[in-house]
Design a protein around this motif. Structure first.
Motif, PDB file in Angstrom:
ATOM      1  N   THR A   1      15.352  85.628  34.866  1.00 30.07           N
ATOM      2  CA  THR A   1      15.312  86.223  33.206  1.00 30.07           C
ATOM      3  C   THR A   1      15.192  87.286  33.609  1.00 30.07           C
ATOM      4  N   ILE A   2      15.161  88.664  34.472  1.00 27.50           N
ATOM      5  CA  ILE A   2      15.170  89.967  33.647  1.00 27.50           C
ATOM      6  C   ILE A   2      16.757  89.929  33.846  1.00 27.50           C
ATOM      7  N   LYS A   3      17.981  89.667  34.810  1.00 30.05           N
ATOM      8  CA  LYS A   3      18.866  89.127  34.665  1.00 30.05           C
ATOM      9  C   LYS A   3      19.806  89.068  33.439  1.00 30.05           C
ATOM     10  N   THR A   4      18.723  87.979  32.805  1.00 25.01           N
ATOM     11  CA  THR A   4      19.696  86.795  31.700  1.00 25.01           C
ATOM     12  C   THR A   4      19.288  88.385  30.071  1.00 25.01           C
ATOM     13  N   LEU A   5      18.023  88.395  30.315  1.00 26.14           N
ATOM     14  CA  LEU A   5      17.302  89.509  29.448  1.00 26.14           C
ATOM     15  C   LEU A   5      18.295  91.029  29.522  1.00 26.14           C
ATOM     16  N   GLU A   6      17.923  91.767  30.466  1.00 25.60           N
ATOM     17  CA  GLU A   6      19.228  92.306  30.372  1.00 25.60           C
ATOM     18  C   GLU A   6      20.308  91.826  29.970  1.00 25.60           C
ATOM     19  N   SER A   7      21.185  91.376  30.584  1.00 23.90           N
ATOM     20  CA  SER A   7      22.782  91.374  30.485  1.00 23.90           C
ATOM     21  C   SER A   7      23.055  90.956  28.369  1.00 23.90           C
ATOM     22  N   LEU A   8      21.474  90.329  27.947  1.00 21.65           N
ATOM     23  CA  LEU A   8      21.655  90.372  26.484  1.00 21.65           C
ATOM     24  C   LEU A   8      21.022  91.262  25.234  1.00 21.65           C
ATOM     25  N   THR A   9      20.351  92.071  26.120  1.00 25.66           N
ATOM     26  CA  THR A   9      19.913  93.482  25.622  1.00 25.66           C
ATOM     27  C   THR A   9      20.472  94.790  25.724  1.00 25.66           C
ATOM     28  N   ASN A  10      21.217  94.875  26.916  1.00 23.69           N
ATOM     29  CA  ASN A  10      21.579  96.452  27.521  1.00 23.69           C
ATOM     30  C   ASN A  10      19.985  97.199  27.512  1.00 23.69           C
ATOM     31  N   ILE A  11      19.057  96.733  28.212  1.00 24.58           N
ATOM     32  CA  ILE A  11      17.678  97.314  28.503  1.00 24.58           C
ATOM     33  C   ILE A  11      17.452  97.204  30.114  1.00 24.58           C
ATOM     34  N   LYS A  12      17.442  98.128  30.315  1.00 27.61           N
ATOM     35  CA  LYS A  12      16.607  98.022  31.751  1.00 27.61           C
ATOM     36  C   LYS A  12      15.456  97.602  31.861  1.00 27.61           C
ATOM     37  N   ILE A  13      15.086  96.767  32.553  1.00 26.12           N
ATOM     38  CA  ILE A  13      13.057  96.627  33.281  1.00 26.12           C
ATOM     39  C   ILE A  13      13.000  97.003  34.096  1.00 26.12           C
ATOM     40  N   ASN A  14      12.061  97.440  34.147  1.00 26.84           N
ATOM     41  CA  ASN A  14      11.809  98.641  35.015  1.00 26.84           C
ATOM     42  C   ASN A  14      10.652  97.280  35.349  1.00 26.84           C
ATOM     43  N   HIS A  15       9.216  96.452  35.464  1.00 24.52           N
ATOM     44  CA  HIS A  15       8.871  95.820  36.312  1.00 24.52           C
ATOM     45  C   HIS A  15       8.154  94.549  35.082  1.00 24.52           C
ATOM     46  N   PHE A  16       7.881  93.719  35.747  1.00 29.88           N
ATOM     47  CA  PHE A  16       7.410  92.749  35.273  1.00 29.88           C
ATOM     48  C   PHE A  16       5.928  92.570  35.639  1.00 29.88           C
ATOM     49  N   VAL A  17       5.424  91.563  34.808  1.00 27.11           N
ATOM     50  CA  VAL A  17       3.968  90.939  34.764  1.00 27.11           C
ATOM     51  C   VAL A  17       3.665  89.412  34.530  1.00 27.11           C
ATOM     52  N   LYS A  18       2.913  88.576  35.423  1.00 23.85           N
ATOM     53  CA  LYS A  18       3.052  87.096  35.110  1.00 23.85           C
ATOM     54  C   LYS A  18       1.097  87.000  35.067  1.00 23.85           C
ATOM     55  N   VAL A  19       0.820  86.109  34.079  1.00 25.83           N
ATOM     56  CA  VAL A  19      -0.532  85.447  34.309  1.00 25.83           C
ATOM     57  C   VAL A  19      -0.041  84.051  34.159  1.00 25.83           C
ATOM     58  N   ASP A  20      -1.465  83.461  34.415  1.00 27.18           N
ATOM     59  CA  ASP A  20      -1.535  82.511  34.536  1.00 27.18           C
ATOM     60  C   ASP A  20      -2.883  81.869  33.583  1.00 27.18           C
ATOM     61  N   PHE A  21      -2.838  79.895  33.412  1.00 26.62           N
ATOM     62  CA  PHE A  21      -3.763  79.661  32.359  1.00 26.62           C
ATOM     63  C   PHE A  21      -5.274  80.142  32.419  1.00 26.62           C
ATOM     64  N   THR A  22      -5.630  79.390  34.086  1.00 25.36           N
ATOM     65  CA  THR A  22      -6.874  80.192  34.592  1.00 25.36           C
ATOM     66  C   THR A  22      -6.934  81.526  35.036  1.00 25.36           C
ATOM     67  N   GLY A  23      -5.698  82.429  35.491  1.00 29.06           N
ATOM     68  CA  GLY A  23      -6.406  83.633  35.033  1.00 29.06           C
ATOM     69  C   GLY A  23      -6.684  83.981  34.132  1.00 29.06           C
ATOM     70  N   PHE A  24      -6.125  83.705  32.480  1.00 28.15           N
ATOM     71  CA  PHE A  24      -6.378  84.151  31.484  1.00 28.15           C
ATOM     72  C   PHE A  24      -7.262  83.970  30.857  1.00 28.15           C
ATOM     73  N   LYS A  25      -8.462  83.415  31.387  1.00 26.39           N
ATOM     74  CA  LYS A  25      -9.267  82.354  30.083  1.00 26.39           C
ATOM     75  C   LYS A  25     -10.505  83.735  31.423  1.00 26.39           C
ATOM     76  N   GLY A  26      -9.976  84.572  32.389  1.00 27.73           N
ATOM     77  CA  GLY A  26     -10.588  84.652  33.335  1.00 27.73           C
ATOM     78  C   GLY A  26     -10.967  85.726  32.260  1.00 27.73           C
ATOM     79  N   ILE A  27     -10.091  86.615  32.168  1.00 32.50           N
ATOM     80  CA  ILE A  27      -9.371  88.212  31.842  1.00 32.50           C
ATOM     81  C   ILE A  27     -10.830  88.029  30.750  1.00 32.50           C
ATOM     82  N   ILE A  28     -10.457  87.365  29.820  1.00 28.97           N
ATOM     83  CA  ILE A  28     -10.556  87.070  28.240  1.00 28.97           C
ATOM     84  C   ILE A  28     -12.204  86.956  28.648  1.00 28.97           C
ATOM     85  N   ASP A  29     -12.568  86.005  29.512  1.00 32.52           N
ATOM     86  CA  ASP A  29     -14.809  85.673  30.072  1.00 32.52           C
ATOM     87  C   ASP A  29     -14.676  87.444  29.596  1.00 32.52           C
TER      88      ASP A  29
END
Length: 491
Positions: A159-187
């Motif tokens: 995903t990072i390689k694809t987006l960098e090739s499309l935008t020429n913008i360097k991606i420094n970091h990434f964050v992923k969140v799952d369904f259950t984790g999302f709910k916990g944050i909002i709660d």
């Protein structure tokens, strides 16, 4: 400031395989939570170190050919729709089918840390995906695919390689969140306020609610950001806008809702976040502290949401493709954002800075590239400079800003105004102009109300031309597409 004590129980075991994570813009929370919150008190360093050790991590390895680092901070946010574990109730038929994503966003924080732009990539966008390693280690051949196929088939690095090739913008970091984790944050935040223009009954998204304003907790919040066909025009673009609006409300709650001054809420929020996210190996506590200090003044008002300009894909109207030249111009604007590594010219006086509108400018092309002077002149005129002439000069390797010897007293200050609008390192204006090979009057699209009386500055565009800095990462042509803290949530 008091802070929660770390429990005596041992930290959970670090996972050796990629976790089944992310969803929606809430990936930003995964960064903002510790970025902003860690900066609140260094007295709680040991506690935050404990939490930091509980966050699963993966390396970033998209290959050796990557865009240059401009000083901006770019964080990729993705959402996983894995149905394994606690997420199986969101699609039991796809349990064991792997990790997919419906949400791809890029959080761009300007190099001078005075603004943030959340860029959404519609999952149905048809793009060229480069060759990259698949989830099973085999090489995935490149080709024309939906942008989310990069994550579905190749994981985060593809995903990072694809987006960098499309935008020429360097991606420094990434964050992923799952369904259950999302709910916990909002709660943990105590819910987020939303507004519905009509009653919604979306069984697929498990979202049933009447019209008007509501404070939604985890399960309902997840349904709100997942629902597609029951609100708006039923498009993925409409859902993206709702996610962006939701994110601005989350930012308000994080920064203005008293979270930072309530140890109990802060503890619950941090615990929920560490259980919700997977990040890259470079996003450790020290890096978070560094970023936190640089964005300490950033609030929800500075967060803008924008979707990459798209249009219908001719071969399949249910899909889209990047609209050109709008998308290309947008990515260029992001790349040319203000750079914090600039510094004032040596010996700069304390006199008031010269405004763009006070500067008369001659733009000469010394690159050998046809039409460059007019292109640069248009960009600078759009920022208020009074361009008088465009033309060509003998080919030169270095871009210079020049003033006449007779203007030795005022020339440097006027030249500095031009230097401040060029990307990368600050250039010091020099005395002595070059002779134009060709020159002609510049026809401004919007002529100035009056011609300034100051010296005429000469900009000689060399082969190392750094580009013109933009005043915003979002071009004027896309301003009506922006989602921010003032956007009506009842749309």
């Amino acid at each position: 400031m008091p802070h929660p004590k770390a429990p005596v129980t041992a930290p959970r075991k670090r996972r050796s395989t990629p976790s089944r994570n992310p969803l929606t813009p809430l990936g930003w929370v995964g960064v903002a939570l510790t970025l902003v919150l860690v900066a609140v008190t260094l007295g709680g360093y040991g506690y935050y170190r404990y939490l930091d050790n509980r966050i699963p991590r993966q390396p970033i390895d998209p290959g050796t050919t990557r865009p240059p680092d401009t000083g901006a901070l770019n964080v990729l946010l993705v959402g996983s729709d894995s149905r394994d574990g606690d997420n199986k109730k969101y699609g039991a038929t796809t349990v064991g089918a792997g990790e997919r994503t419906d949400t791809i966003m890029l959080l761009h924080i300007a190099p001078n840390r005075d603004g943030a732009t959340m860029i959404s990539f519609p999952r149905d966008s048809m793009v060229q995906v480069p060759d990259c390693a698949g989830r099973n280690g085999a090489v995935l051949p490149g080709g024309l695919r939906q942008v989310n196929a990069a994550f579905n088939d190749g994981g985060i690095n593809c995903t990072i390689k694809t987006l960098e090739s499309l935008t020429n913008i360097k991606i420094n970091h990434f964050v992923k969140v799952d369904f259950t984790g999302f709910k916990g944050i909002i709660d943990a935040l105590g819910g987020i306020e939303i507004c519905l223009p009509k009653a919604v009954n979306d069984k697929e998204a498990k979202f049933v609610l009447g019209p008007g304003k509501h404070t939604v907790m985890g399960e309902q919040a997840l349904g709100y950001v997942r629902t597609r066909y029951s609100l708006g025009d039923g498009s993925d673009l409409g859902r993206i806008e709702r996610q962006q609006i939701f994110l601005t409300q989350v930012m308000k709650k994080v920064t203005d809702g008293g979270l930072l001054t309530d140890p109990g809420k802060l503890d619950a929020f941090l615990r929920a976040a560490t259980q919700a996210v997977t990040v890259d190996e470079g996003l450790g506590l020290d890096r978070m502290l560094e970023i936190a200090r640089s964005v300490s003044g950033l609030t929800a008002k500075e967060l803008k949401g924008i979707t990459v300009p798209v249009e219908a894909y001719p071969e399949d109207k249910a899909r889209v493709q990047f609209a050109q030249p709008a998308a290309r111009d947008f990515f260029e604007a992001v790349r040319n954002d203000t750079d914090i590594r600039t510094s004032p010219s040596p010996g700069k006086s304390s006199a008031p800075a010269v405004k763009n509108e006070q500067v008369r400018l001659q733009v000469l092309n010394a690159t050998g590239e046809q039409g460059k002077a007019l292109q640069v002149a248009d960009a600078l005129a759009a920022q208020g400079f009074v361009v008088t002439q465009v033309g060509n000069a003998a080919v030169a390797d270095t871009t210079t800003i020049r003033y006449a010897k007779k203007d030795a007293q005022d020339g440097p200050a006027y030249g500095d105004a031009v230097a401040a609008r060029l990307s990368k390192d600050k250039r010091t204006p020099v005395q002595g102009k070059v002779k134009a090979v060709t020159s002609q009057p510049y026809a401004a699209k919007t002529p100035p109300a009056e011609t300034p009386a100051g010296p005429v500055v000469q900009l000689v565009i060399g082969k190392d031309w750094p580009g013109v800095r933009v005043q915003s990462a979002i071009p004027d042509a896309l301003k009506d597409k922006v989602v921010d803290s003032n956007t009506n949530p009842c749309k």
